[in-house]
Design a protein around this motif. Structure first.
Motif: not given
Length: 163
Positions: A10, A53-54, A163
């Motif tokens: 992503v 990010k996650t 995400p």
């Protein structure tokens, strides 16, 4: 997304050279199991990925299984292995890293001398990785029985940050 062809992710995910997940020891050929059933070895795929990010990733693996002969209930077992670091383990080295659930492929037909060539696919959800830290992803494999040689052909690992 940045990286080399074969890496998916992503926005914000990145890969490094070698992140296609193809085996570095023999690109486009086979990864043979050890000769002892139940003794896992590393495939040496060296798939590198850095979550941005996650820290939650989906790891997908696919290949074709071949056996030197058809023997009922023979095959191979694989499991994902991963760890933090700039390089992954080499082909046929002792097992290392954190591991996931085992996926098995077995032949169920009659015995014979024809070499089966069947697909094997597996996915693992890995959570809690540290954003910004490089991780290697590999597969550990073993033969289910010692009677027949088992191999993975055209193996690919794909890592996607969720995400």
């Amino acid at each position: 997304v940045s990286g080399v062809p074969g890496v998916s992710g992503v926005p914000g995910a990145s890969g490094t050279p070698g992140a296609t997940g193809l085996p570095t020891q023999a690109i486009g050929t086979t990864i043979a199991c050890s000769g002892v059933a139940g003794t896992y070895i590393m495939a040496g795929m060296a798939c590198m990925f850095t979550p941005k990010k996650t820290g939650n990733v989906l790891v997908m693996f696919s290949a074709y299984v071949t056996l030197s002969a058809i023997v009922i209930n023979n095959g191979l077992a694989i499991r994902i292995a991963y760890g933090a670091g700039a390089t992954g383990p080499a082909y046929k080295t002792a097992v290392t890293g954190s591991t996931g659930q085992i996926t098995e492929w077995t032949s169920e037909g009659a015995t014979g001398s024809i070499t089966p060539h069947a697909p094997i696919h597996s996915q693992w959800l890995i959570t809690g990785l540290s954003a910004g830290t490089a991780y290697w992803f590999d597969v550990q494999l073993t033969a289910i029985t010692s009677a027949v040689a088992a191999s993975l052909n055209a193996p690919v690992i794909t890592v996607v940050e969720l995400p």
